[in-house]
Design a protein around this motif. Structure first.
Motif, PDB file in Angstrom:
ATOM      1  N   VAL A   1      52.624   8.462 -32.758  1.00 52.15           N
ATOM      2  CA  VAL A   1      53.656   7.487 -33.120  1.00 52.15           C
ATOM      3  C   VAL A   1      54.045   6.703 -31.875  1.00 52.15           C
ATOM      4  CG1 VAL A   1      54.547   8.877 -35.023  1.00 52.15           C
ATOM      5  CG2 VAL A   1      55.485   9.179 -32.719  1.00 52.15           C
ATOM      6  N   THR A   2      54.760   5.639 -32.085  1.00 55.24           N
ATOM      7  CA  THR A   2      55.331   4.871 -30.976  1.00 55.24           C
ATOM      8  C   THR A   2      56.844   4.926 -31.101  1.00 55.24           C
ATOM      9  OG1 THR A   2      53.423   3.383 -30.889  1.00 55.24           O
ATOM     10  CG2 THR A   2      55.447   2.625 -29.843  1.00 55.24           C
ATOM     11  N   LEU A   3      57.493   5.567 -30.149  1.00 55.32           N
ATOM     12  CA  LEU A   3      58.939   5.716 -30.158  1.00 55.32           C
ATOM     13  C   LEU A   3      59.522   4.907 -29.007  1.00 55.32           C
ATOM     14  CD1 LEU A   3      59.175   9.576 -30.814  1.00 55.32           C
ATOM     15  CD2 LEU A   3      59.421   7.721 -32.479  1.00 55.32           C
ATOM     16  N   ASN A   4      60.349   3.937 -29.346  1.00 52.44           N
ATOM     17  CA  ASN A   4      60.929   3.058 -28.316  1.00 52.44           C
ATOM     18  C   ASN A   4      59.849   2.481 -27.402  1.00 52.44           C
ATOM     19  OD1 ASN A   4      63.594   3.496 -29.231  1.00 52.44           O
ATOM     20  ND2 ASN A   4      63.751   5.379 -28.018  1.00 52.44           N
ATOM     21  N   ASN A   5      58.737   2.053 -28.039  1.00 51.39           N
ATOM     22  CA  ASN A   5      57.607   1.401 -27.354  1.00 51.39           C
ATOM     23  C   ASN A   5      56.795   2.341 -26.468  1.00 51.39           C
ATOM     24  OD1 ASN A   5      58.133  -1.191 -28.449  1.00 51.39           O
ATOM     25  ND2 ASN A   5      59.747  -1.501 -26.917  1.00 51.39           N
ATOM     26  N   ILE A   6      56.990   3.649 -26.589  1.00 52.78           N
ATOM     27  CA  ILE A   6      56.213   4.612 -25.797  1.00 52.78           C
ATOM     28  C   ILE A   6      55.266   5.379 -26.720  1.00 52.78           C
ATOM     29  CG2 ILE A   6      56.340   6.734 -24.415  1.00 52.78           C
ATOM     30  CD1 ILE A   6      58.802   5.664 -23.096  1.00 52.78           C
ATOM     31  N   PRO A   7      53.932   5.283 -26.487  1.00 49.30           N
ATOM     32  CA  PRO A   7      52.979   6.033 -27.312  1.00 49.30           C
ATOM     33  C   PRO A   7      53.225   7.532 -27.159  1.00 49.30           C
ATOM     34  CG  PRO A   7      51.864   4.385 -25.955  1.00 49.30           C
ATOM     35  CD  PRO A   7      53.264   4.470 -25.457  1.00 49.30           C
ATOM     36  N   THR A   8      53.402   8.215 -28.272  1.00 47.34           N
ATOM     37  CA  THR A   8      53.737   9.634 -28.247  1.00 47.34           C
ATOM     38  C   THR A   8      52.859  10.389 -29.227  1.00 47.34           C
ATOM     39  OG1 THR A   8      56.047   9.079 -27.709  1.00 47.34           O
ATOM     40  CG2 THR A   8      55.593  11.313 -28.498  1.00 47.34           C
ATOM     41  N   GLN A   9      52.212  11.443 -28.729  1.00 45.13           N
ATOM     42  CA  GLN A   9      51.411  12.316 -29.580  1.00 45.13           C
ATOM     43  C   GLN A   9      52.190  13.604 -29.800  1.00 45.13           C
ATOM     44  OE1 GLN A   9      47.121  12.788 -28.790  1.00 45.13           O
ATOM     45  NE2 GLN A   9      47.400  15.005 -28.935  1.00 45.13           N
ATOM     46  N   ILE A  10      52.459  13.921 -31.051  1.00 45.41           N
ATOM     47  CA  ILE A  10      53.222  15.117 -31.389  1.00 45.41           C
ATOM     48  C   ILE A  10      52.253  16.158 -31.939  1.00 45.41           C
ATOM     49  CG2 ILE A  10      55.115  16.064 -32.760  1.00 45.41           C
ATOM     50  CD1 ILE A  10      56.177  13.140 -32.969  1.00 45.41           C
ATOM     51  N   ASN A  11      52.097  17.261 -31.203  1.00 41.13           N
ATOM     52  CA  ASN A  11      51.232  18.357 -31.624  1.00 41.13           C
ATOM     53  C   ASN A  11      52.114  19.477 -32.165  1.00 41.13           C
ATOM     54  OD1 ASN A  11      48.884  17.022 -30.527  1.00 41.13           O
ATOM     55  ND2 ASN A  11      49.561  17.696 -28.495  1.00 41.13           N
ATOM     56  N   LYS A  12      51.989  19.741 -33.460  1.00 42.93           N
ATOM     57  CA  LYS A  12      52.814  20.782 -34.084  1.00 42.93           C
ATOM     58  C   LYS A  12      52.089  22.123 -33.947  1.00 42.93           C
ATOM     59  CE  LYS A  12      54.457  17.370 -37.418  1.00 42.93           C
ATOM     60  NZ  LYS A  12      54.538  16.989 -38.852  1.00 42.93           N
TER      61      LYS A  12
ATOM     62  N   GLN B   1      61.346  20.366 -34.755  1.00 42.28           N
ATOM     63  CA  GLN B   1      60.774  19.072 -34.368  1.00 42.28           C
ATOM     64  C   GLN B   1      61.827  17.964 -34.339  1.00 42.28           C
ATOM     65  OE1 GLN B   1      57.349  17.845 -36.642  1.00 42.28           O
ATOM     66  NE2 GLN B   1      57.778  15.681 -36.300  1.00 42.28           N
ATOM     67  N   SER B   2      62.653  17.875 -35.370  1.00 38.16           N
ATOM     68  CA  SER B   2      63.610  16.767 -35.450  1.00 38.16           C
ATOM     69  C   SER B   2      64.620  16.814 -34.315  1.00 38.16           C
ATOM     70  CB  SER B   2      64.334  16.794 -36.804  1.00 38.16           C
ATOM     71  OG  SER B   2      65.000  18.031 -36.980  1.00 38.16           O
ATOM     72  N   ASP B   3      65.104  18.021 -33.973  1.00 37.46           N
ATOM     73  CA  ASP B   3      66.084  18.137 -32.880  1.00 37.46           C
ATOM     74  C   ASP B   3      65.464  17.744 -31.546  1.00 37.46           C
ATOM     75  OD1 ASP B   3      67.969  19.031 -34.678  1.00 37.46           O
ATOM     76  OD2 ASP B   3      67.573  21.158 -34.275  1.00 37.46           O
ATOM     77  N   VAL B   4      64.239  18.212 -31.305  1.00 38.62           N
ATOM     78  CA  VAL B   4      63.576  17.898 -30.037  1.00 38.62           C
ATOM     79  C   VAL B   4      63.301  16.406 -29.933  1.00 38.62           C
ATOM     80  CG1 VAL B   4      61.477  18.243 -28.676  1.00 38.62           C
ATOM     81  CG2 VAL B   4      62.568  20.190 -29.799  1.00 38.62           C
ATOM     82  N   LEU B   5      62.809  15.795 -31.012  1.00 39.68           N
ATOM     83  CA  LEU B   5      62.493  14.360 -30.979  1.00 39.68           C
ATOM     84  C   LEU B   5      63.747  13.514 -30.791  1.00 39.68           C
ATOM     85  CD1 LEU B   5      59.725  14.009 -33.712  1.00 39.68           C
ATOM     86  CD2 LEU B   5      59.482  14.030 -31.236  1.00 39.68           C
ATOM     87  N   HIS B   6      64.865  13.980 -31.327  1.00 36.49           N
ATOM     88  CA  HIS B   6      66.118  13.239 -31.141  1.00 36.49           C
ATOM     89  C   HIS B   6      66.502  13.195 -29.658  1.00 36.49           C
ATOM     90  CE1 HIS B   6      70.118  11.682 -31.928  1.00 36.49           C
ATOM     91  NE2 HIS B   6      70.633  12.707 -31.245  1.00 36.49           N
ATOM     92  N   THR B   7      66.418  14.351 -28.991  1.00 37.07           N
ATOM     93  CA  THR B   7      66.747  14.376 -27.556  1.00 37.07           C
ATOM     94  C   THR B   7      65.703  13.601 -26.751  1.00 37.07           C
ATOM     95  OG1 THR B   7      65.529  16.466 -27.209  1.00 37.07           O
ATOM     96  CG2 THR B   7      67.856  16.628 -27.798  1.00 37.07           C
ATOM     97  N   TYR B   8      64.442  13.645 -27.195  1.00 35.47           N
ATOM     98  CA  TYR B   8      63.369  12.908 -26.501  1.00 35.47           C
ATOM     99  C   TYR B   8      63.605  11.399 -26.571  1.00 35.47           C
ATOM    100  CZ  TYR B   8      58.754  10.715 -26.030  1.00 35.47           C
ATOM    101  OH  TYR B   8      57.710   9.885 -25.676  1.00 35.47           O
ATOM    102  N   GLU B   9      64.006  10.909 -27.736  1.00 33.49           N
ATOM    103  CA  GLU B   9      64.262   9.470 -27.872  1.00 33.49           C
ATOM    104  C   GLU B   9      65.421   9.037 -26.976  1.00 33.49           C
ATOM    105  OE1 GLU B   9      63.613   7.505 -31.817  1.00 33.49           O
ATOM    106  OE2 GLU B   9      63.757   9.575 -32.534  1.00 33.49           O
ATOM    107  N   ASN B  10      66.436   9.863 -26.862  1.00 29.27           N
ATOM    108  CA  ASN B  10      67.543   9.538 -25.953  1.00 29.27           C
ATOM    109  C   ASN B  10      67.053   9.492 -24.504  1.00 29.27           C
ATOM    110  OD1 ASN B  10      69.372   9.435 -28.058  1.00 29.27           O
ATOM    111  ND2 ASN B  10      69.956  11.596 -27.870  1.00 29.27           N
ATOM    112  N   PHE B  11      66.127  10.398 -24.168  1.00 24.78           N
ATOM    113  CA  PHE B  11      65.587  10.452 -22.805  1.00 24.78           C
ATOM    114  C   PHE B  11      64.807   9.189 -22.462  1.00 24.78           C
ATOM    115  CE2 PHE B  11      61.333  11.536 -20.929  1.00 24.78           C
ATOM    116  CZ  PHE B  11      61.709  11.485 -19.595  1.00 24.78           C
ATOM    117  N   ILE B  12      63.908   8.758 -23.346  1.00 21.07           N
ATOM    118  CA  ILE B  12      63.053   7.620 -22.996  1.00 21.07           C
ATOM    119  C   ILE B  12      63.840   6.314 -22.944  1.00 21.07           C
ATOM    120  CG2 ILE B  12      60.919   8.690 -23.780  1.00 21.07           C
ATOM    121  CD1 ILE B  12      61.142   7.289 -26.389  1.00 21.07           C
TER     122      ILE B  12
END
Length: 648
Positions: free
Chosen positions: A260-271, A471-482
């Motif tokens: 996915v692309t989150l805030n213009n940053i290519p991100t690969q999420i491996n579950k 996953q949702s909690d981690v991605l939320h904090t990740y989006e705030n970080f980027i």
């Protein structure tokens, strides 16, 4: 390749500690060893490394619990002879200071945290590492289950700390301060060592042969002939156990991943089943850097996480890192193209992992690094540079064949040439020249400038290995970080358009045979020959991989190891299409190169004698690496590093 000879001295102080059959006592000694040595907040680091009179700790520094009698060693390399006594004094002063003042509570917390994290983190060779870790105690006692119960050992330690605030100080006093079982070992170089060794060997041969009669000499000669004949006979290997192709699964494990692309940053999420850990990896592409800046990248990777940030000095920052994460890792990234020769993606890989409860602290740590605007501690930087340069030369004797293969490959591959510039013998020579300039302020300014260029949200792509449940909690904090990452003004397009690959320069003409000879003060040789073949996706690549294994087992190993006396030898095919021959700790060199050159002739003459079993064993050798187990932290990362489309 080393430094000035007057500083090529080593001094080590060793103490006899616990009996490794006492599981808790040995655990406690390991814990105390890490408290005393690990990181800039450790007492021995402060007293012995930061004064910058040495080349850092020796590889043997730490607790050795392999023998029943555990031994702690504190060793320094790259010291002057006149500093030997100084090291002994510093050792006693440091121990006495710890007994009197104790340890920093945050430092204790960081080491405890590393144990907690290691329990949950699954490594690639988990089973083997577990067996190797148990072997020392298994040799002497049956307390195997007790050694496996690390949680109980940690809880017992925490209870002792809670009941007695001076518990660790008392243990240091008992095992270190009042310990008379001490050995101080010093080692110094001798300029005439090789001459003396050669003379001693000649005298030994003369002594051994002096009393031999003609009959004795003939017997020895006949035995050598019989040995030579026996070496040429492969023997009956049918009795040995072996795998078959049926043992190899035809199915490939598919990682549940999305891009996915989150805030213009290519991100690969491996579950993955991460066991409560968040794994973060990022690639920062560096094709905007000049050649001089690229040469400094390995140094940048070594120092950038050890200099502090705008908010914290290096001690505070290191403490925060170790209390919240498994440490920050920076590595050079030269990812060869899967489709084209001489083409690669230059960059830096950044990585760490942490417990899910500490994920926001982990993002804060990276945010501090990305937003560094000044680096002013020149004295700290000078010490780190000298440690880095000293460490560069210590691996040559053990990994000389790797350096040889890299140097040879750089003559035929543009990708390998770039790797040689930033991690091979060329890089070692460059750092030695740079060190002689002693202009550390200018170097530090250049490191900061590299940081301003590469710490840019437009230059990063990210991979996250996380559990589906959180996953949702981690991605939320990740989006705030980027959102907090800086964005530099640059003409280089962002990573989203896939234009980060470049075509490397070829060091030498492709129509000529090119040679290098690096002279190193080691009484053995490391030889290599490199041939450029095909890229990874070419139909011939798997055939060449199998050929490399076949040549190794049937021709090169028997010739180089069994007949010529080298410690090892063989052939490898690298991802950038370079077919490399090599020998390891080889008493010969010209003869070895001749053996490399005769590989084609051997194939022509022996082709009809190569059996299906030989081919099968070569295939199994290739699958040994292709089909290796992948831990949760690495799943999906090969595709991420090589930018393989997630659909495949």
């Amino acid at each position: 390749m080393g430094g000035d000879i007057e500083k090529q001295n080593t001094v080590s102080i060793s103490l006899l500690l616990s009996d490794n059959t006492n599981v808790y006592e040995t655990f406690l000694m390991q814990f105390l060893s890490e408290l005393l040595i690990k990181g800039p907040n450790a007492p021995f680091y402060k007293s012995m490394i930061e004064p910058n009179f040495s080349g850092g700790f020796t590889p043997s520094t730490g607790l050795d619990h392999q023998p029943r009698d555990c031994v702690l060693t504190i060793g320094l390399q790259g010291v002057k002879k006149e500093d030997f006594d100084k090291v002994a004094v510093l050792f006693d002063e440091t121990i006495n200071s710890v007994v009197e003042n104790g340890f920093d509570p945050e430092h204790i917390e960081s080491v405890l945290h590393s144990y907690e994290l290691s329990i949950k983190h699954e490594e690639k060779n988990f089973g083997l590492n577990l067996l190797f870790g148990l072997t020392p105690i298994w040799n002497h006692t049956d307390k195997i289950m007790l050694a496996l119960q690390l949680h109980h050992l940690i809880e017992k330690l925490k209870t002792e700390l809670k009941n007695n605030s001076n518990y660790l100080q008392d243990m240091v006093k008992q095992y270190f301060s009042e310990n008379n079982h001490r050995l101080i070992l010093t080692m110094s170089p001798d300029k005439d060592f090789e001459t003396k060794l050669e003379k001693a060997e000649k005298q030994l041969i003369k002594k051994k042969t002096k009393g031999l009669s003609d009959k004795d000499k003939k017997d020895i000669y006949d035995k050598c002939l019989r040995l030579q004949k026996q070496q040429q006979d492969p023997g009956n290997t049918d009795l040995l156990p072996t795998l078959t192709m049926n043992h190899i699964s035809s199915s490939v494990e598919c990682v549940d991943k999305v891009q996915v692309t989150l805030n213009n940053i290519p991100t690969q999420i491996n579950k993955v089943q991460s066991n409560g850990i968040v794994y973060f990896k990022g690639v920062l592409h560096t094709n905007e850097l000049s050649l001089e800046e690229q040469m400094l990248l390995p140094l940048f990777c070594y120092v950038i996480g050890k200099l502090g940030t705008n908010r914290l000095n290096y001690r505070e920052f290191d403490s925060l890192i170790n209390r919240k994460t498994a440490g920050l890792r920076f590595n050079n990234h030269i990812a060869e193209s899967l489709y084209h020769l001489h083409t690669y993606e230059p960059g830096i890989v950044i990585a760490t992992h942490c417990l899910e409860k500490n994920v926001e602290s982990m993002w804060d740590i990276w945010s501090q690094l990305f937003n560094i605007t000044e680096l002013i501690d020149v004295e700290r930087f000078q010490m780190l540079v000298q440690l880095y340069t000293a460490n560069l030369t210590h691996g040559i004797a053990d990994a000389g064949h790797i350096y040889a293969m890299q140097a040879a490959a750089s003559l035929v591959s543009g990708t390998s040439y770039q790797v040689e510039l930033i991690s091979g013998l060329h890089h070692i020579a460059y750092m030695r020249r740079l060190l002689h300039t002693s202009n550390y302020k200018a170097m530090l300014d250049e490191i900061l400038n590299i940081g301003r260029i590469v710490f840019d949200r437009k230059k990063i792509r990210v991979a996250l290995n996380i559990s589906s449940e959180n996953q949702s909690d981690v991605l939320h904090t990740y989006e705030n970080f980027i959102l907090k990452l800086p964005e530099a003004k640059s003409n280089i397009p962002s990573d989203t358009d896939g234009s980060t690959y470049v075509t490397g320069k070829i060091f030498a003409p492709s129509d000529a045979v090119n040679c290098q000879h690096h002279i190193i003060n080691i009484p053995v040789n490391y030889c290599s020959k490199a041939i450029l073949t095909a890229p990874y996706t070419h139909t011939d690549y798997p055939k060449l991989s199998i050929l490399a294994r076949l040549l190794t087992s049937k021709y090169l190993h028997p010739e180089l190891r069994e007949k010529q006396g080298a410690y090892g030898g063989g052939a490898r095919l690298t991802g950038d299409g370079v077919f490399s021959f090599y020998s390891y700790r080889d008493p010969r060199n010209v003869e070895t190169l001749d053996i490399f050159d005769k590989s084609h002739k051997w194939l022509e003459e022996q082709f009809d004698k190569i059996t299906d079993q030989d081919i099968l064993e070569a295939k199994l050798g290739v699958f040994q690496t292709v089909d290796a187990p992948i831990p949760p932290s690495a799943k999906g990362c090969e595709e991420f590093h090589k930018k393989v489309d997630a659909r495949y």
